[in-house]
Motif scaffolding. Structure first.
Motif, PDB file in Angstrom:
ATOM      1  N   ASN A 107      -2.515 120.921  33.864  1.00  0.00           N
ATOM      2  CA  ASN A 107      -3.600 121.083  32.896  1.00  0.00           C
ATOM      3  C   ASN A 107      -4.977 121.000  33.540  1.00  0.00           C
ATOM      4  N   ARG A 108      -5.012 120.861  34.857  1.00  0.00           N
ATOM      5  CA  ARG A 108      -6.269 120.915  35.609  1.00  0.00           C
ATOM      6  C   ARG A 108      -5.939 120.898  37.094  1.00  0.00           C
ATOM      7  N   PHE A 109      -6.939 121.251  37.905  1.00  0.00           N
ATOM      8  CA  PHE A 109      -6.810 121.145  39.350  1.00  0.00           C
ATOM      9  C   PHE A 109      -7.326 119.782  39.805  1.00  0.00           C
ATOM     10  N   ARG A 110      -6.759 119.297  40.895  1.00  0.00           N
ATOM     11  CA  ARG A 110      -7.210 118.027  41.467  1.00  0.00           C
ATOM     12  C   ARG A 110      -7.453 118.214  42.957  1.00  0.00           C
ATOM     13  N   LEU A 111      -8.608 117.760  43.422  1.00  0.00           N
ATOM     14  CA  LEU A 111      -8.907 117.673  44.843  1.00  0.00           C
ATOM     15  C   LEU A 111      -8.613 116.257  45.317  1.00  0.00           C
TER      16      LEU A 111
ATOM     17  N   ARG B  60     -17.271 115.789  47.276  1.00  0.00           N
ATOM     18  CA  ARG B  60     -17.687 115.282  45.961  1.00  0.00           C
ATOM     19  C   ARG B  60     -18.632 116.272  45.282  1.00  0.00           C
ATOM     20  N   LEU B  61     -19.572 116.807  46.045  1.00  0.00           N
ATOM     21  CA  LEU B  61     -20.543 117.729  45.470  1.00  0.00           C
ATOM     22  C   LEU B  61     -19.879 119.041  45.061  1.00  0.00           C
ATOM     23  N   PHE B  62     -18.986 119.566  45.896  1.00  0.00           N
ATOM     24  CA  PHE B  62     -18.274 120.783  45.524  1.00  0.00           C
ATOM     25  C   PHE B  62     -17.446 120.558  44.268  1.00  0.00           C
ATOM     26  N   ALA B  63     -16.779 119.399  44.173  1.00  0.00           N
ATOM     27  CA  ALA B  63     -15.984 119.091  42.987  1.00  0.00           C
ATOM     28  C   ALA B  63     -16.864 119.027  41.743  1.00  0.00           C
ATOM     29  N   LYS B  64     -18.037 118.418  41.872  1.00  0.00           N
ATOM     30  CA  LYS B  64     -18.945 118.313  40.728  1.00  0.00           C
ATOM     31  C   LYS B  64     -19.414 119.694  40.277  1.00  0.00           C
TER      32      LYS B  64
ATOM     33  N   GLU C 102     -11.513 117.897  39.189  1.00  0.00           N
ATOM     34  CA  GLU C 102     -11.162 116.487  39.332  1.00  0.00           C
ATOM     35  C   GLU C 102     -11.052 116.129  40.811  1.00  0.00           C
ATOM     36  N   LEU C 103     -11.556 114.954  41.164  1.00  0.00           N
ATOM     37  CA  LEU C 103     -11.564 114.527  42.562  1.00  0.00           C
ATOM     38  C   LEU C 103     -11.143 113.077  42.672  1.00  0.00           C
TER      39      LEU C 103
END
Length: 488
Positions: free
Chosen positions: A389-393, A451-455, A460-461
């Motif tokens: 239901n979502r991607f996670r880094l 973190r910045l790319f995820a934001k 989700e990170l």
């Protein structure tokens, strides 16, 4: 060169003289930032924003400008934020809110209300910040004097992340064959990948590549062999095996250029028409920023291309890597990371050797590959997984180390590293988070970059670093799962 718009907020109440001075100050700041960042992006001063119409026009312009990768927002004066609501809803580019001011120090002897009315970022930026938070806008906030080296470093990091996001939105990925049979973590929702990251991921039959391979001339192979000879040490007598890889690389270059592809995958389970599994050819392509994922792992392939783009203005190495095996000596645990062929030579401590050895899998001829020991230094390992239901880094700090002893019988490229904060915590946390056995490793990027790319991509990170404890980490994962369920 891509561009960051420098957008300055104000309002009509201050009069033409004040607004003219605000425009002049903004242009001076933008020009300074342009000079500081011009090796990465251009910074372009926009006309000062006086009202909703001004703001809306600039935000629509930024969103529609293919060369604009993001915006720097700054409120020189007070700028009532209700006038920013519709413009911000129309903005489709990454935003950094620069909380700064034109003057570094207060003119204590001469300060008056004219000065206060002009230089009130402390007032205006808080108003602007509130409406961004109320709208739920993901943005980076950087606070400090714009000439401060730390502020400039943070702006550079934002620019590099914005470039990576822009690149991501236009990335095309080719899958030669499909995901490796019965493997879970490398699979994923390709439609959702395009919705979320912009990655256009498509299947291509290996025959599409084989047709090109058959068309490669001896002269093209010779040119590629010359490149290999310059970059690597020839440590094999089986020149025909090396020429076969050269043929593959030339064909791949033509295919990638024709289809505008920036990343690709293959799988040893679908090699019909190829005499070898691509090895040396793929390794050399990765030195040029082409993303790669073995066994059909399109997510790692695409992530590798994107993170390479983010890191390309920095020193350091970025590329594909796989967790393989451990030295579990108590208190001195090490990980040996490698792959059967495709480790990029950007990680080589010394000049790589071209060797030819049987593969033992796939039923094809012995492929040529690059063999080397890895570099040392601080790094991050980043894995992208599809949680349904979502991607996670998953981003883990690691420490690359020099190989402690020779491995004369291991005919593949390899890295070795220690886990942070320790082996038991780092390995368990990665597994709890669902991190894959494939990752993108980088000595050029840090957790702040991820973190910045995820934001900026609303991804989700989770971060595994020196402060990680398993109890708190499991609680974080549980909270993320609950949040995702509530959103769903």
């Amino acid at each position: 060169m891509k561009t960051l718009y420098f957008i300055t907020g104000s309002q009509d109440l201050y009069g033409e003289e004040t607004l003219a001075q605000a425009q002049k100050d903004a242009e001076e700041i933008a020009q300074f930032l342009h000079e500081a960042l011009k090796d990465v992006v251009d910074v372009k001063a926009m006309p000062i924003v006086r009202c909703t119409g001004d703001a809306l026009n600039i935000c629509i312009q930024a969103s529609g400008d293919a060369d604009c990768v993001g915006v720097i927002m700054w409120m020189h004066t007070f700028s009532p934020a209700k006038m920013w609501i519709r413009p911000l809803q129309a903005l489709r580019k990454p935003m950094v809110h620069l909380h700064t001011q034109y003057n570094e120090k207060l003119p204590y002897d001469t300060i008056d209300m004219d000065f206060m009315n002009l230089n009130q970022s402390a007032h205006g930026d808080r108003e602007f910040g509130f409406v961004c938070t109320r709208l739920g806008i993901a943005r980076e906030v950087i606070a400090g004097y714009y000439r401060n080296p730390e502020v400039l470093a943070q702006l550079r990091r934002f620019a590099e992340a914005a470039l990576a996001v822009d690149y991501s939105k236009h990335l095309r990925v080719a899958m030669f064959g499909n995901n490796m049979r019965d493997v879970a973590v490398t699979d994923g929702d390709r439609v959702e990948s395009e919705i979320h990251f912009g990655w256009n991921v498509n299947y291509y039959g290996i025959g599409d590549l084989c047709d090109l391979v058959e068309e490669i001339s001896h002269e093209e192979i010779d040119a590629k062999m010359a490149e290999y000879s310059e970059k690597y040490t020839m440590a094999t007598d089986d020149i025909q095996a090396v020429r076969e890889q050269a043929k593959y690389e030339v064909a791949l270059e033509k295919f990638l250029a024709k289809e505008n592809i920036g990343a690709f995958t293959d799988t040893f389970q679908d090699l019909h028409g190829l005499r070898q599994l691509p090895g040396l050819s793929v390794q050399n392509l990765m030195t040029k920023g082409i993303g790669f994922g073995p066994e059909g792992d399109y997510k790692t392939s695409a992530l590798g291309a994107v993170l390479w783009e983010m890191a390309k203005h920095r020193n350091g190495a970025t590329g594909f890597m796989e967790d393989y095996t451990y030295d579990l000596t108590a208190g001195r645990e090490l990980e040996l990371a490698a792959h059967m062929l495709e480790v990029p030579p950007v990680f080589a401590a010394d000049k790589p050797e071209i060797q030819v050895h049987p593969l033992g899998i796939g039923g094809k001829e012995a492929p040529a590959r690059l063999v080397f020991d890895g570099i040392d230094g601080d790094a991050v390992a980043v894995s992208l997984v599809d949680m349904g239901n979502r991607f996670r880094l998953v981003c883990a700090k690691i420490k690359l180390i020099a190989q402690p002893a020779p491995m004369p019988n291991l005919p593949v490229a390899r890295l070795m590293w220690t886990l942070v904060p320790d082996f038991a915590t780092g390995a368990a946390a990665w597994i709890y988070a669902g991190g894959a056995h494939h990752a993108v490793v980088s000595t050029a990027l840090q957790t702040e970059d991820i973190r910045l790319f995820a934001k900026l991509t609303d991804t989700e990170l989770v971060i595994i670093d020196e402060n990680t404890t398993l109890h708190t980490f499991e609680q974080q994962l549980a909270l993320l799962d609950l949040t995702a369920k509530l959103k769903g």
